[in-house]
Write a protein that holds these residues in place. Structure first.
Motif, PDB file in Angstrom:
ATOM      1  N   ILE A  16       0.753  -1.074   0.063  1.00  0.00           N
ATOM      2  CA  ILE A  16       0.047   0.000  -0.124  1.00  0.00           C
ATOM      3  C   ILE A  16       0.947   1.134   0.021  1.00  0.00           C
ATOM      4  O   ILE A  16       0.603   2.131  -0.718  1.00  0.00           O
ATOM      5  CB  ILE A  16      -1.053   0.013   1.131  1.00  0.00           C
ATOM      6  N   ALA A  17       1.804   1.282   0.639  1.00  0.00           N
ATOM      7  CA  ALA A  17       2.772   2.474   1.157  1.00  0.00           C
ATOM      8  C   ALA A  17       3.503   2.684  -0.291  1.00  0.00           C
ATOM      9  O   ALA A  17       3.559   3.707  -0.701  1.00  0.00           O
ATOM     10  CB  ALA A  17       3.840   2.276   1.792  1.00  0.00           C
ATOM     11  N   GLU A  18       3.840   1.623  -1.059  1.00  0.00           N
ATOM     12  CA  GLU A  18       4.648   1.745  -2.281  1.00  0.00           C
ATOM     13  C   GLU A  18       3.593   2.114  -3.427  1.00  0.00           C
ATOM     14  O   GLU A  18       3.934   3.253  -4.026  1.00  0.00           O
ATOM     15  CB  GLU A  18       5.147   0.428  -2.988  1.00  0.00           C
ATOM     16  N   ALA A  19       2.322   1.709  -3.568  1.00  0.00           N
ATOM     17  CA  ALA A  19       1.326   2.238  -4.474  1.00  0.00           C
ATOM     18  C   ALA A  19       1.066   3.818  -4.151  1.00  0.00           C
ATOM     19  O   ALA A  19       1.043   4.259  -5.201  1.00  0.00           O
ATOM     20  CB  ALA A  19       0.055   1.278  -4.352  1.00  0.00           C
ATOM     21  N   VAL A  20       0.681   4.000  -2.975  1.00  0.00           N
ATOM     22  CA  VAL A  20       0.381   5.323  -2.806  1.00  0.00           C
ATOM     23  C   VAL A  20       1.626   6.333  -2.964  1.00  0.00           C
ATOM     24  O   VAL A  20       1.396   7.527  -3.571  1.00  0.00           O
ATOM     25  CB  VAL A  20      -0.233   5.291  -1.368  1.00  0.00           C
ATOM     26  N   GLY A  23       2.068   6.955  -6.663  1.00  0.00           N
ATOM     27  CA  GLY A  23       1.212   7.630  -7.473  1.00  0.00           C
ATOM     28  C   GLY A  23       0.482   6.508  -8.245  1.00  0.00           C
ATOM     29  O   GLY A  23      -0.093   6.815  -9.282  1.00  0.00           O
ATOM     30  N   ALA A  24       0.870   5.239  -8.204  1.00  0.00           N
ATOM     31  CA  ALA A  24       0.218   4.330  -8.763  1.00  0.00           C
ATOM     32  C   ALA A  24      -1.547   4.320  -8.590  1.00  0.00           C
ATOM     33  O   ALA A  24      -2.029   4.769  -7.595  1.00  0.00           O
ATOM     34  CB  ALA A  24       0.558   2.680  -8.316  1.00  0.00           C
ATOM     35  N   VAL A  39      -7.277  -2.520  -5.833  1.00  0.00           N
ATOM     36  CA  VAL A  39      -7.854  -1.511  -5.035  1.00  0.00           C
ATOM     37  C   VAL A  39      -7.591  -0.102  -5.431  1.00  0.00           C
ATOM     38  O   VAL A  39      -6.320   0.062  -5.749  1.00  0.00           O
ATOM     39  CB  VAL A  39      -7.967  -1.465  -3.483  1.00  0.00           C
ATOM     40  N   PRO A  40      -8.421   0.732  -6.092  1.00  0.00           N
ATOM     41  CA  PRO A  40      -8.021   2.096  -6.575  1.00  0.00           C
ATOM     42  C   PRO A  40      -7.325   2.757  -5.381  1.00  0.00           C
ATOM     43  O   PRO A  40      -7.996   2.947  -4.483  1.00  0.00           O
ATOM     44  CB  PRO A  40      -9.412   2.714  -7.106  1.00  0.00           C
TER      45      PRO A  40
END
Length: 63
Positions: A16-20, A23-24, A39-40
Motif C-alpha cells: 500500500i505504501a509503495e502504491a500510494v 502515485g500508482a 483497489v484504486p
C-alpha cells in the motif's frame, strides 16, 4: 472493504505504501484464497491492518 490475506501485515503495509507514494492508480493484494484484489488508491481513505489471528483451540466434553 475487508480482506483476509495470507500476506503478512508488513507485506500489506509495504504494498500500500509503495502504491500510494509512487502515485500508482491501484494497489494489488492477494486474498486468502489466492485471488488478486485490485483497489484504486484514490479510493483509500485509510487502511487498518490487523495482526494475524492465532489458531483457535476448542475443548469439548462428552457426557
Amino acid at each position: 472493504m475487508t480482506l483476509e490475506s495470507t500476506q503478512t501485515p508488513d507485506q500489506v503495509r509495504a504494498a500500500i505504501a509503495e502504491a500510494v507514494s509512487s502515485g500508482a492508480p491501484i494497489v494489488e493484494l492477494v486474498d486468502e484464497k489466492g485471488a488478486t484484489v485490485l483497489v484504486p488508491t484514490a479510493a483509500l481513505g485509510y487502511v487498518e491492518i490487523g495482526s494475524p489471528e492465532k489458531s483457535r483451540v476448542g475443548f469439548g466434553t462428552t457426557h
